[in-house]
Design an enzyme around this catalytic site. Structure first.
Site, PDB file in Angstrom:
ATOM      1  N   ALA A  96      37.564  38.824  31.182  1.00  0.00           N
ATOM      2  CA  ALA A  96      38.829  38.329  32.201  1.00  0.00           C
ATOM      3  C   ALA A  96      39.071  38.921  33.510  1.00  0.00           C
ATOM      4  O   ALA A  96      38.557  40.536  33.361  1.00  0.00           O
ATOM      5  CB  ALA A  96      39.745  38.621  30.483  1.00  0.00           C
ATOM      6  N   LYS A  97      40.001  38.296  33.902  1.00  0.00           N
ATOM      7  CA  LYS A  97      40.237  39.062  34.989  1.00  0.00           C
ATOM      8  C   LYS A  97      41.872  38.625  35.305  1.00  0.00           C
ATOM      9  O   LYS A  97      41.490  37.473  35.127  1.00  0.00           O
ATOM     10  CB  LYS A  97      39.544  39.106  35.845  1.00  0.00           C
ATOM     11  N   GLY A  98      42.293  39.520  36.452  1.00  0.00           N
ATOM     12  CA  GLY A  98      43.501  38.267  36.769  1.00  0.00           C
ATOM     13  C   GLY A  98      44.679  38.893  37.491  1.00  0.00           C
ATOM     14  O   GLY A  98      43.344  39.786  38.257  1.00  0.00           O
TER      15      GLY A  98
END
Ligand code: NAD
Length: 408
Positions: A96-98
């Site tokens: 994931a990444k934000g």
């Protein structure tokens, strides 16, 4: 870049077309509007993103970036790379990444806290210790993680340390997490030096980016006897052929908040830094630094990709034609961060904490096995280290998806 790399590996692994979409498209992509009060009384709305690439092997895991260039596409690419990285190192996670499009250098601590809390609040339906766990990345740090953990815990009504990793040790963070990525980069460079027959003592290194990863890498390499001859940050860099005194440099950064202007060396631009002759080149800042324009002029024996995606596919093709350069690809090179994040998550879930030696020993053991398996596949099949590392990661996710089957 991430999709093109995936296509190349999928062709090599002969992944059927019917399976490619499932591996490539992110499971969830979220965009949120984040209004906050600025210190001057005005209200400003920032854009925030979170992409969860796949949930096949466990919760998703990935950093949160605060930077003016953050876009949904960048976040999606970084999420995909996290998936292959976790799979390569055998962690029970999807990627994931934000990110939030903002310039943290121009914001006060109060503004950053309000932005972080608002982002966490918007994410609550989509995150959790068994769903999606965040960590620091460019422009975020332990304090950011502490605010996130507090916001989530206040919402739940009890303390939930496992919601983030890379938080302060006093709040359930892991010893050795802050140093993990740079230490891992140092360890792998040492292994690469051994592989190419380069003695650490007196070898020279150039490092782009002097944040968490770049600075710890510098100290770690200098402990192995490597001379750091140039470093840079967003404002520019400094070069000294005799080797930089890292402690004095750090004092200068504490005083001025930048490397630029450090008196014990000559100023060097980021463009020039990347083509400075050295034994070890470490891009440790952002994506797309080594491009078609400079790949032929890079002068190093080892290219250690501490940043995510620092080399474009066009540059990669040029570097593949230069067998004198040994590449430690990003998903292997900077995996130390997510490995110790995994240790932190395990410690939080068990409320049972390990010593720093235990953390570092376990970290090096996982990195060693990932390095050896990548190197031997690359040699056996005469493919690049990047192709070998990505092949391991993508294949593991493909196999897991196939054996679980398609719901419903
Ligand atoms: P950081 O914010 O602590 O440091 C980033 C550094 O890069 C700073 O010195 C900044 O001035 C510099 N920089 C920014 N833009 C630049 C530019 N255009 N040219 C030159 N320098 C520039 O971030 P970090 O956590 O050290 O992350 C660096 C890289 O490592 C990123 O690609 C990140 O995704 C990757 N990474 C970080 C971790 C981690 O644990 N922090 C883990 C894996 C990968």
């Amino acid at each position: 870049m991430a999709c093109r790399q995936f296509d190349l590996v999928a062709d090599r692994l002969q992944i059927p077309d019917a399976e490619r979409g499932r591996l490539k498209y992110p499971k969830r992509s979220l965009t949120v509007a984040l209004p906050i009060h600025r210190d001057n009384g005005s209200i400003e709305v920032f854009a925030g993103y979170r992409v969860q690439h796949h949930l096949t092997l466990g919760p998703t895991k990935g950093g949160l970036r605060f930077h003016p260039d953050v876009t949904l596409g960048e976040v999606a690419a970084l999420a995909m790379w996290m998936s292959w990285k976790c799979a390569l190192t055998g962690l029970p996670y999807g990627g994931a990444k934000g990110g939030i499009t903002c310039t943290p250098r121009n914001m006060s601590a109060g503004e950053l806290q309000r932005l972080t809390r608002r982002y966490t609040q918007e994410m609550i339906p989509f995150i959790g210790p068994q769903v999606d766990v965040m960590a620091p990345d460019v422009g975020t740090n332990e304090q950011t993680m502490a605010w996130m953990m507090d916001t989530y815990s206040m919402h739940m009504g009890y303390t939930v340390p496992g919601i983030v990793t890379g938080k302060p040790v006093g709040l359930g963070g892991s010893l050795g997490r802050r140093e993990a990525t740079g230490r891992g980069v140092g360890y792998l460079i040492n292994r690469a030096m051994d592989t190419v027959g380069l003695a650490p003592n007196g070898a020279t290194a150039v490092i782009q980016g002097f944040g968490n990863v770049g600075s710890v890498t510098a100290y770690s390499l200098s402990r192995y006897g490597v001379k750091i001859i140039a470093v840079s940050d967003v404002n520019g860099g400094v070069f000294n052929n005799k080797g930089l005194d890292l402690h004095k440099l750090e004092q200068h950064i504490e005083r001025t908040r930048t490397i630029a202007g450090f008196p014990e060396g000559e100023p060097v631009t980021n463009e020039r830094l990347l083509i400075t002759p050295c034994d070890i080149l470490v891009p440790a800042a952002l994506e797309r630094q080594i491009t078609q324009a400079n790949a032929a002029r890079v002068q190093c024996r080892i290219l250690a990709e501490a940043a995510n995606g620092p080399t474009t596919p066009e540059a990669d093709a040029i570097i593949e034609q230069r067998p004198e350069i040994f590449v430690i690809p990003d998903i292997l090179c900077n995996a130390g961060g997510v490995i110790v994040s995994y240790f932190e998550w395990v410690q939080d879930l068990q409320s049972f904490f390990w010593s720093e030696t235990e953390v570092t020993d376990k970290l090096f053991r996982i990195l060693e096995s990932a390095f050896v398996q990548t190197l031997s596949l690359s040699r056996k099949q005469e493919i690049s280290m990047r192709m070998a590392a990505l092949s391991f990661g993508i294949k593991r996710v493909q196999e897991a998806k196939n054996v679980r089957g398609l719901f419903p």
